[in-house]
Enzyme design. Structure first.
Site, short mmCIF file in Angstrom:
data_model
loop_
_atom_site.label_atom_id
_atom_site.label_comp_id
_atom_site.label_asym_id
_atom_site.label_seq_id
_atom_site.Cartn_x
_atom_site.Cartn_y
_atom_site.Cartn_z
N LEU A 173 -24.10 10.11 43.26
CA LEU A 173 -23.41 10.95 42.14
C LEU A 173 -22.56 10.18 41.07
O LEU A 173 -22.72 10.30 40.00
CB LEU A 173 -22.87 12.04 42.12
CG LEU A 173 -23.55 13.44 43.32
CD1 LEU A 173 -22.81 14.45 43.68
CD2 LEU A 173 -24.56 13.40 42.13
N GLY A 174 -21.75 9.42 41.53
CA GLY A 174 -20.97 8.42 40.88
C GLY A 174 -19.93 7.78 41.59
O GLY A 174 -19.94 7.73 42.80
N GLY A 177 -15.49 6.55 41.67
CA GLY A 177 -14.15 6.19 41.18
C GLY A 177 -13.17 5.58 41.94
O GLY A 177 -13.75 4.51 42.67
N GLY A 178 -11.91 5.56 41.80
CA GLY A 178 -10.90 4.68 42.41
C GLY A 178 -10.88 4.80 44.02
O GLY A 178 -10.63 4.06 44.56
N PHE A 179 -11.45 6.23 44.35
CA PHE A 179 -11.47 6.33 45.82
C PHE A 179 -12.64 5.66 46.38
O PHE A 179 -12.45 5.13 47.48
CB PHE A 179 -11.46 7.74 45.94
CG PHE A 179 -11.27 8.19 47.49
CD1 PHE A 179 -10.02 8.46 48.09
CD2 PHE A 179 -12.34 8.46 48.27
CE1 PHE A 179 -9.91 8.80 49.39
CE2 PHE A 179 -12.20 8.78 49.67
CZ PHE A 179 -11.07 9.14 50.17
N GLY A 180 -13.76 5.95 45.66
CA GLY A 180 -15.11 5.45 46.37
C GLY A 180 -16.13 6.04 45.63
O GLY A 180 -15.96 6.74 44.75
N LYS A 181 -17.19 6.06 46.26
CA LYS A 181 -18.36 6.54 45.96
C LYS A 181 -18.63 8.13 46.47
O LYS A 181 -17.90 8.52 47.33
CB LYS A 181 -19.46 5.77 46.49
CG LYS A 181 -19.81 4.38 45.88
CD LYS A 181 -21.19 3.69 46.62
CE LYS A 181 -20.83 2.19 46.23
NZ LYS A 181 -22.30 1.60 46.82
N VAL A 182 -19.29 8.76 45.44
CA VAL A 182 -19.70 10.34 45.71
C VAL A 182 -20.98 10.43 45.70
O VAL A 182 -22.04 9.93 44.86
CB VAL A 182 -19.01 11.21 44.44
CG1 VAL A 182 -19.20 12.68 44.88
CG2 VAL A 182 -17.61 10.87 44.26
N ASP A 240 -2.66 13.11 37.47
CA ASP A 240 -3.99 12.41 37.29
C ASP A 240 -4.94 13.32 36.60
O ASP A 240 -6.04 13.44 36.79
CB ASP A 240 -4.59 11.96 38.66
CG ASP A 240 -5.53 10.71 38.37
OD1 ASP A 240 -5.39 10.05 37.36
OD2 ASP A 240 -6.29 10.60 39.12
#
Length: 423
Positions: free
Chosen positions: A109-110, A112-117, A230
């Site tokens: 899906l996308g 971000g800073g945390f990781g993949k979704v 955030d």
């Protein structure tokens, strides 16, 4: 968290992903988790209350391997015990791998800073979910994972994304959320696919009011109160009928208590949304979130990005571009998103812009408290604009659907914005 509602892999998040943190330092070293035979059972949704160390290097003398240390982090925090009885469930890595077809690319899906979704289906729950997998080499880590789990395990509000569960197995860290079919607000404002209808005025005010209510819950309803830290368009996810929900709580902090006015901390957040007073001093307050909210409200009204490097230098920062225009109401129509094509109420526009101007004041003491913002935006969201009404246009007589008595019920902040119209 990125987009929960996308159906195909995309590189559209590259710009957003780069701005996850400001002056963020990836801390190394050999500090281990502080453990004690007696632990305070009170769970607090903040990195203040969870003393989590960075990973120990496997090559350190007498050190612990990364996988072992990650397991010790969770055990030392009693993470599983702390969420027992809450709504969050524990999942095995195998369950989540099966839910996503072993994290297939077509489930992506996308990022971000945390990781993949990834999008997946939990068979035993018969539920479609979004699964966020920690990138162990990414800018966020175990600390943010723990804070997110603790915050959302304690929170319960229709404008906060629901955490269904998590996986803390070996060196794997994953979070399982409700699936948000409409993606993020960023998707609808800044990366709108060709041919897709833009958000209308009523939907934009609905999203603004809902996001404000979610923030109000964090500030005024949670115990202890939480500073989000955030708030941005990519972290506002949209469900059915564009119901907004705040997501990504890894940077959340417990707010000041007693006679304290701020929390001193490293500056973290996203450039363009970070309050200047916090960026300069590291003093985090509830008004830091209000500034970020004001930026989001400006994005909803103008359709512009918080930071847009395609603009001329003086216009790249949204707040910097807007401040001179706030001084004269005659500039307000120039600020409206062209995609609205003139379909907005003039009075509603003036009020919304004036609220955003108050939120992005340089001095934090001049910004409104979140409860006042909620009252004002609830009023605007309930004042439905009908573009098909004969009196509806961006002209002199915008059409609102509301009772006559509503004029006496208007919240203080709305009345104030009508009088001022600028910061």
């Amino acid at each position: 968290m990125g987009c929960f509602g996308c159906s195909k892999k995309s590189s559209k998040r590259s710009e957003t992903n780069k701005d996850t943190v400001i002056n963020r330092k990836i801390v190394g070293g050999t500090t281990s988790v502080a453990k004690s035979d007696k632990r305070d059972d009170q769970t607090q949704p903040s990195s203040d209350s969870t003393k989590v160390s960075p990973y120990r290097d496997v090559n350190n003398e007498g050190g612990v391997g990364k996988e072992d240390q990650l397991s010790l982090d969770v055990k030392g925090l009693n993470l599983n015990d702390q969420v027992t009885g809450k709504k969050a469930q524990t999942f095995t890595f195998q369950e989540l791998a099966e839910a996503t077809g072993n994290f297939r690319s077509d489930c992506f899906l996308g990022e971000g800073g945390f990781g993949k979704v990834f999008k997946g289906t939990i068979e035993k729950l018969d539920q479609v979910v979004a699964i966020k997998q920690l990138d162990r080499n990414g800018v966020q880590g175990i600390r943010e994972f723990v804070v997110e789990v603790l915050t959302l395990s304690l929170a319960d509000h229709p404008n906060l994304v629901k955490l269904i569960g998590f996986c803390a197995e070996g060196d794997q860290r994953l979070l399982v959320y409700e699936y948000m079919p409409q993606g993020s607000l960023e998707d609808h404002l800044h990366v709108l696919p060709s041919g897709k209808k833009p958000l209308d005025w009523n939907t934009r005010m609905k999203i603004a009011a809902g996001a404000a209510r979610g923030l109000e819950y964090l500030h005024d309803r949670m115990t202890p109160p939480v500073i989000y830290r955030d708030l941005k368009c990519s972290n506002i996810l949209l469900g059915e009928d564009y119901q907004p929900k705040l997501s990504d709580f890894g940077l959340a902090k417990v707010g000041p208590s007693g006679d304290k006015t701020h929390v001193s901390t490293r500056v973290m957040g996203t450039y363009g949304y970070c309050a200047p007073d916090y960026a300069m001093t590291g003093q985090l307050t509830f008004k830091s979130d209000i500034y970020s909210f004001g930026v989001v409200l400006l994005e909803l009204i103008t359709g512009r990005k918080a930071i847009d490097n395609t603009k001329t230098r003086k216009d790249q920062n949204l707040v910097g571009w807007a401040r001179p225009l706030f001084k004269d109401r005659r500039n307000f129509p120039k600020m409206v998103d062209p995609l609205l094509q003139g379909q907005y109420p003039v009075r509603g526009l003036y009020q919304a812009l004036a609220i955003s101007a108050m939120c992005v004041q340089e001095q934090p003491t001049m910004r409104p408290v979140v409860s006042d913002v909620v009252l004002a935006l609830n009023f605007l969201a309930s004042s439905k604009y009908d573009p098909n009404s004969p009196s509806s246009s961006s002209g002199k007589n915008p059409s609102f659907h509301r009772d006559r008595d509503d004029e006496e019920k208007r919240p203080h902040l709305v009345k104030e914005t009508e009088c001022e119209g600028s910061s």
